[in-house]
Design an enzyme around this catalytic site. Structure first.
Site, PDB file in Angstrom:
ATOM      1  N   THR A 141       0.798  -1.185  -0.097  1.00 50.15           N
ATOM      2  CA  THR A 141      -0.198  -0.067  -0.015  1.00 50.15           C
ATOM      3  C   THR A 141       0.892   1.259   0.108  1.00 50.15           C
ATOM      4  OG1 THR A 141      -0.231   0.155   2.286  1.00 50.15           O
ATOM      5  CG2 THR A 141      -1.958  -1.251   1.269  1.00 50.15           C
ATOM      6  N   ASP A 142       0.214   2.225  -0.334  1.00 49.83           N
ATOM      7  CA  ASP A 142       0.752   3.499  -0.365  1.00 49.83           C
ATOM      8  C   ASP A 142       0.466   4.269   0.753  1.00 49.83           C
ATOM      9  OD1 ASP A 142      -1.660   4.693  -0.881  1.00 49.83           O
ATOM     10  OD2 ASP A 142      -1.037   5.100  -3.052  1.00 49.83           O
ATOM     11  N   LEU A 143       0.763   5.746   0.870  1.00 47.05           N
ATOM     12  CA  LEU A 143       0.250   6.503   2.126  1.00 47.05           C
ATOM     13  C   LEU A 143      -1.178   6.720   2.354  1.00 47.05           C
ATOM     14  CD1 LEU A 143       3.019   9.506   1.903  1.00 47.05           C
ATOM     15  CD2 LEU A 143       3.014   7.568   3.459  1.00 47.05           C
TER      16      LEU A 143
END
Length: 154
Positions: free
Chosen positions: A29-31
């Site tokens: 996942t990203d931020l």
């Protein structure tokens, strides 16, 4: 007590369609907490590789023998819905077109019955020098059977 060795999850064919399971981890996942867009391509690559292996296509021996390699020549992808941490997903792959030097595989990343991402990937069989060449006939036969919907593992 001795346990049998664990095997990687290679997915399975349901008729001529390959189903590859995966789970989303924090590292995917990203931020924002959503799966980073490039990871969908990684998931699809893993699924295609295992699909070919299960179908009897041994890319490694051909590569090591100096016969050739596959290269992606065309790719289109649509992102419809995001995947999130801990989602259980399935990459569904099917051969959609077969030519002497290339084949096209349609893939979708699914969460249950919901399509999150779909793509069409064309790969060409290349000489070690990078020129297109005919795929091994046995492979073309396998792709043709899959494209026609034949079950390779009845």
């Amino acid at each position: 007590m001795s346990l049998p060795p664990l095997m990687p999850a290679s997915g399975r064919f349901v008729s001529a369609v390959h189903h590859f399971p995966l789970r989303i981890y924090f590292e995917d996942t990203d931020l924002s907490g959503l799966v980073y867009h490039a990871n969908y391509l990684r998931y699809m690559e893993r699924a295609r590789s295992d699909m070919l292996r299960l179908a009897g296509i041994d890319q490694r021996s051909e590569h090591e023998g100096g016969s050739g390699v596959y290269a992606v020549t065309d790719l289109s992808i649509r992102y419809r819905r995001p995947a999130r941490l801990d989602d259980d997903l399935t990459v569904v792959s099917r051969v959609t077109e077969v030519r002497p030097t290339r084949c096209t595989i349609g893939q979708a990343v699914m969460r249950d019955a919901e399509e999150l991402t779909d793509a069409s990937i064309t790969v060409a069989w290349l000489t070690p020098q990078g020129r297109p060449q005919r795929q091994p006939k046995a492979w073309t036969d396998i792709y043709t059977r899959l494209c026609q919907g034949d079950d390779l593992h009845p």
